[in-house]
Enzyme design. Structure first.
Site, PDB file in Angstrom:
ATOM      1  N   ASP A   7      57.425  56.005 -47.771  1.00 28.56           N
ATOM      2  CA  ASP A   7      56.958  54.731 -47.965  1.00 28.56           C
ATOM      3  C   ASP A   7      55.405  54.644 -47.571  1.00 28.56           C
ATOM      4  O   ASP A   7      54.956  54.808 -46.515  1.00 28.56           O
ATOM      5  CB  ASP A   7      57.800  53.887 -47.518  1.00 28.56           C
ATOM      6  CG  ASP A   7      57.869  52.442 -48.222  1.00 28.56           C
ATOM      7  OD1 ASP A   7      56.869  52.361 -49.307  1.00 28.56           O
ATOM      8  OD2 ASP A   7      58.626  51.835 -47.933  1.00 28.56           O
ATOM      9  N   GLU A  10      50.664  56.622 -49.931  1.00 32.09           N
ATOM     10  CA  GLU A  10      49.569  56.804 -50.903  1.00 32.09           C
ATOM     11  C   GLU A  10      48.334  56.030 -50.031  1.00 32.09           C
ATOM     12  O   GLU A  10      47.291  55.937 -50.535  1.00 32.09           O
ATOM     13  CB  GLU A  10      49.871  56.202 -52.052  1.00 32.09           C
ATOM     14  CG  GLU A  10      50.318  54.738 -51.893  1.00 32.09           C
ATOM     15  CD  GLU A  10      51.573  54.473 -51.677  1.00 32.09           C
ATOM     16  OE1 GLU A  10      51.926  52.947 -51.831  1.00 32.09           O
ATOM     17  OE2 GLU A  10      52.435  55.145 -51.217  1.00 32.09           O
ATOM     18  N   ASP A  71      58.777  48.510 -55.249  1.00 24.31           N
ATOM     19  CA  ASP A  71      59.163  47.067 -54.866  1.00 24.31           C
ATOM     20  C   ASP A  71      59.284  46.282 -56.163  1.00 24.31           C
ATOM     21  O   ASP A  71      58.267  45.817 -56.751  1.00 24.31           O
ATOM     22  CB  ASP A  71      58.336  46.524 -53.810  1.00 24.31           C
ATOM     23  CG  ASP A  71      58.146  47.167 -52.676  1.00 24.31           C
ATOM     24  OD1 ASP A  71      59.012  48.149 -52.430  1.00 24.31           O
ATOM     25  OD2 ASP A  71      57.196  46.972 -51.719  1.00 24.31           O
TER      26      ASP A  71
END
Length: 337
Positions: A7, A10, A71
């Site tokens: 998570d 990036e 999300d």
């Protein structure tokens, strides 16, 4: 630890400078792939297998075994958008992906939770996750029951899903795929954006609205309603009303679906005793996959007898025939191993 979830993997700062001199701006797209590569390599070194649960990626990310959609909001439009995005992801060569069942931001209501749980249970990978609790028992009893029934059915279908996953891993064919993959010459299959094939013989159409009513396009062939046994001709659209504990699910006529008793966990090693379910008692050939091999199963219909031959290691102990409306089932079944 069995897997790391990358998570925010990036998130390279724009003013960062890499060892080769590239700036964070230069690395913006490829950085997430390199991050996932590093995590997969460490997992391989420590655990002996490649596994990473990635959120974002880049060209080449197909080599990683698990991704999820990020999300989403706790709304039906977000659920539909997640499904569209996942099918597009599969068309980009990613065989396995997942999403946050129930949605991520906010708290799903009873109906949304039940419907997203069903969608999740019939996705390549499934997890419940969000900003608030997602345990089924935290919701209304009818939502908990719907989630439990969908998950039990997933676990019952595990030999089928595992076999389809093995094909996906070997060929890159998405485990969950848009209808146009299998029916490229059917223009209506290209427009069916909220339904999919899960493996070769299951057609899933999640309910993406609170009313429980939706149209389902059935591609060419013959399809059996999983819940009623009603036979439908393909190449047409049917309108269905699904109570909260059910969702549109169709099986290709003649399919041989391997199932096991639904359990709460999936143990290591070969599957326990498998029952082969024949939808309509028709002739069919299929290949199962287990950790100990790829047995070939052939069913031949001769008059009132269905002869099922298993070539290879597979603990198939019985054959069940699902009666299909309008068809005469075989009166005798022979199982040869």
């Amino acid at each position: 630890v069995a897997v790391f979830k990358t998570d925010f993997g990036e998130g390279v700062p724009a003013d960062a400078v890499a060892a080769n001199g590239m700036t964070g701006t230069d690395l913006h797209n490829v950085y997430t792939l390199l991050f996932n590569d590093a995590v997969a390599q460490v997992t391989r070194d420590v655990k002996g297998y490649d596994l990473v649960w990635a959120r974002s990626s880049y060209l080449g990310g197909q080599r990683h075994s698990a991704q999820w959609s990020g999300d989403s909001q706790c709304t039906f439009p977000a659920m539909a958008a997640t499904l569209r995005g996942g099918l597009s992801h599969g068309l980009s060569g990613v065989p396995f992906w997942s999403h946050d069942a129930g949605g991520f931001n906010g708290t799903p209501d009873t109906v949304l939770y039940a419907r997203w749980a069903q969608f999740g249970a019939f996705s390549p990978l499934v997890r419940f996750h969000g900003t608030t609790t997602r345990e089924p028992w935290r919701f209304a009893p009818e939502a908990e029951d719907a989630a439990r029934e969908a998950l039990h059915l997933r676990y019952r279908l595990m030999p089928y899903l595992y076999s389809a996953a093995a094909v996906a891993a070997r060929t890159g064919t998405p485990l969950m795929r848009a209808l146009c993959v299998d029916y490229p010459d059917d223009p209506l299959a290209w427009q069916a954006e909220l339904e999919y094939l899960l493996g070769p013989d299951l057609l899933v159409a999640p309910v993406c609205g609170p009313e429980g009513i939706r149209n389902v396009y059935l591609p060419p062939g013959h399809w059996v309603d999983y819940w009623s046994g009603r036979l439908h001709d393909g190449g047409r659209t049917v309108k269905l009303h699904s109570p909260l504990n059910r969702f549109p699910l169709f099986v290709r006529l003649g399919a041989l679906i391997p199932v096991v008793e639904a359990t709460t966990t999936i143990p290591d090693g070969p599957f326990p005793p498998i029952t082969l379910v024949s939808w309509g008692g028709q002739g069919r050939r299929t290949v199962l996959t287990d950790v100990d091999g790829d047995p070939v199963v052939t069913a031949v219909r001769e008059g009132d007898t269905l002869r099922v031959t298993v070539d290879g290691p597979a603990p198939i102990t019985g054959v069940d025939i699902v009666p299909v409306h309008g068809l005469t089932p075989p009166t005798h079944v022979e199982l040869h191993r």
